[in-house]
Design a protein around this motif. Sequence first.
Motif, PDB file in Angstrom:
ATOM      1  N   LEU A  36      36.718 -24.386  14.769  1.00  9.53           N
ATOM      2  CA  LEU A  36      35.297 -24.553  14.487  1.00  9.53           C
ATOM      3  C   LEU A  36      34.631 -25.263  15.653  1.00  9.53           C
ATOM      4  CD1 LEU A  36      35.375 -25.908  10.805  1.00  9.53           C
ATOM      5  CD2 LEU A  36      34.946 -23.564  11.536  1.00  9.53           C
ATOM      6  N   THR A  37      33.388 -24.938  15.897  1.00  8.39           N
ATOM      7  CA  THR A  37      32.608 -25.734  16.838  1.00  8.39           C
ATOM      8  C   THR A  37      32.242 -27.040  16.130  1.00  8.39           C
ATOM      9  OG1 THR A  37      30.468 -24.889  16.122  1.00  8.39           O
ATOM     10  CG2 THR A  37      31.621 -23.640  17.876  1.00  8.39           C
ATOM     11  N   ALA A  38      31.792 -28.013  16.883  1.00  9.65           N
ATOM     12  CA  ALA A  38      31.366 -29.276  16.280  1.00  9.65           C
ATOM     13  C   ALA A  38      30.231 -29.042  15.289  1.00  9.65           C
ATOM     14  CB  ALA A  38      30.960 -30.268  17.361  1.00  9.65           C
ATOM     15  N   ALA A  39      29.304 -28.138  15.630  1.00 13.42           N
ATOM     16  CA  ALA A  39      28.177 -27.851  14.739  1.00 13.42           C
ATOM     17  C   ALA A  39      28.658 -27.191  13.441  1.00 13.42           C
ATOM     18  CB  ALA A  39      27.158 -26.964  15.448  1.00 13.42           C
ATOM     19  N   GLU A  40      29.616 -26.252  13.553  1.00 14.22           N
ATOM     20  CA  GLU A  40      30.163 -25.617  12.345  1.00 14.22           C
ATOM     21  C   GLU A  40      30.876 -26.641  11.461  1.00 14.22           C
ATOM     22  OE1 GLU A  40      31.476 -21.122  13.505  1.00 14.22           O
ATOM     23  OE2 GLU A  40      32.527 -22.737  14.552  1.00 14.22           O
ATOM     24  N   PHE A  41      31.623 -27.513  12.091  1.00 17.93           N
ATOM     25  CA  PHE A  41      32.339 -28.543  11.342  1.00 17.93           C
ATOM     26  C   PHE A  41      31.346 -29.435  10.603  1.00 17.93           C
ATOM     27  CE2 PHE A  41      34.699 -32.311  10.398  1.00 17.93           C
ATOM     28  CZ  PHE A  41      36.017 -31.908  10.257  1.00 17.93           C
ATOM     29  N   ASP A  42      30.321 -29.893  11.308  1.00 15.37           N
ATOM     30  CA  ASP A  42      29.315 -30.755  10.696  1.00 15.37           C
ATOM     31  C   ASP A  42      28.612 -30.071   9.532  1.00 15.37           C
ATOM     32  OD1 ASP A  42      29.956 -32.753  12.501  1.00 15.37           O
ATOM     33  OD2 ASP A  42      28.254 -32.336  13.826  1.00 15.37           O
ATOM     34  N   ILE A  65      39.805 -27.356  12.751  1.00  9.55           N
ATOM     35  CA  ILE A  65      39.810 -28.283  13.878  1.00  9.55           C
ATOM     36  C   ILE A  65      38.756 -27.850  14.896  1.00  9.55           C
ATOM     37  CG2 ILE A  65      41.209 -29.383  15.678  1.00  9.55           C
ATOM     38  CD1 ILE A  65      43.713 -28.530  14.143  1.00  9.55           C
ATOM     39  N   THR A  66      38.079 -28.821  15.477  1.00  9.89           N
ATOM     40  CA  THR A  66      37.105 -28.531  16.539  1.00  9.89           C
ATOM     41  C   THR A  66      37.845 -28.371  17.867  1.00  9.89           C
ATOM     42  OG1 THR A  66      36.704 -30.888  16.875  1.00  9.89           O
ATOM     43  CG2 THR A  66      35.168 -29.717  15.415  1.00  9.89           C
ATOM     44  N   ARG A  67      38.743 -27.400  17.883  1.00 10.93           N
ATOM     45  CA  ARG A  67      39.543 -27.074  19.059  1.00 10.93           C
ATOM     46  C   ARG A  67      39.594 -25.557  19.140  1.00 10.93           C
ATOM     47  NH1 ARG A  67      45.198 -29.627  18.675  1.00 10.93           N
ATOM     48  NH2 ARG A  67      45.456 -28.224  16.942  1.00 10.93           N
ATOM     49  N   PRO A  68      39.463 -24.980  20.327  1.00 12.21           N
ATOM     50  CA  PRO A  68      39.524 -23.522  20.429  1.00 12.21           C
ATOM     51  C   PRO A  68      40.829 -22.962  19.860  1.00 12.21           C
ATOM     52  CG  PRO A  68      38.805 -24.489  22.513  1.00 12.21           C
ATOM     53  CD  PRO A  68      39.239 -25.630  21.624  1.00 12.21           C
ATOM     54  N   ALA A  69      40.753 -21.777  19.306  1.00 12.38           N
ATOM     55  CA  ALA A  69      41.925 -21.147  18.696  1.00 12.38           C
ATOM     56  C   ALA A  69      43.045 -20.932  19.700  1.00 12.38           C
ATOM     57  CB  ALA A  69      41.523 -19.821  18.049  1.00 12.38           C
ATOM     58  N   ASN A  70      42.698 -20.705  20.957  1.00 12.74           N
ATOM     59  CA  ASN A  70      43.701 -20.409  21.982  1.00 12.74           C
ATOM     60  C   ASN A  70      44.149 -21.656  22.745  1.00 12.74           C
ATOM     61  OD1 ASN A  70      41.403 -20.908  23.431  1.00 12.74           O
ATOM     62  ND2 ASN A  70      41.453 -19.014  24.612  1.00 12.74           N
ATOM     63  N   ALA A  71      43.900 -22.839  22.208  1.00 12.44           N
ATOM     64  CA  ALA A  71      44.218 -24.087  22.909  1.00 12.44           C
ATOM     65  C   ALA A  71      45.688 -24.468  22.819  1.00 12.44           C
ATOM     66  CB  ALA A  71      43.358 -25.223  22.370  1.00 12.44           C
ATOM     67  N   GLY A  72      46.469 -23.722  22.071  1.00  9.45           N
ATOM     68  CA  GLY A  72      47.879 -24.058  21.911  1.00  9.45           C
ATOM     69  C   GLY A  72      48.080 -24.984  20.734  1.00  9.45           C
TER      70      GLY A  72
END
Length: 188
Positions: free
Chosen positions: A55-61, A41-48
């Motif tokens: 993943l960052t958007a660039a990593e996901f892409d 998910i393009t969401r920080p690991a610590n976002a709950g």
Amino acid sequence: MNKGRLVYILGPSGAGKDTLIDLARAALDGGAPVVFAHRYITRPANAGGEAHVALTAAEFDLRARHGLFALTWDSHGLRYGIGREIDLWLDAGLTVVVNGSRGHLPQAAERYPDMVPVVIRVGLDELRRRLIARGRETPEQILERLARAAAFQVEHPALVTLDNSGPAVEGGRALEAVLRTVAAGNLP
């Protein structure tokens, strides 16, 4: 060796999908040929919320361009992916559990025609209480989620529906039973 089946968990936000998946996973603990896919998910690991691979958007892409996802979708400004490793697990005869997207169900069913979708339902009053208690949405977002939950319909020949309006431990046991049944080859 028989090919495994995909179990695609879906339901409204706040229905308890992650909780039931965690409970069923702990109860099974390797005692049945069932594995649980993680989501990228393009969401920080610590976002709950759920444990996921951040993943960052660039990593996901980059991963998407190289065909590393079996399933992808966008929701609420985030990108979600399920890695292609699930195809190896299915080929090995394992039942694979995926926390999916309601909106992506038709695409998932097209790719995995023998999948078993499991809808987690919860009464609207209980859903409202849960959404307020978790404190992640504004009152307007809660109203939107409740309206979407009320309007949500799923049709699939192998559909299983679980009511999670009661104690989570009961819902967890029900999901565990479904997963054991699928793994034993006893669902259509």
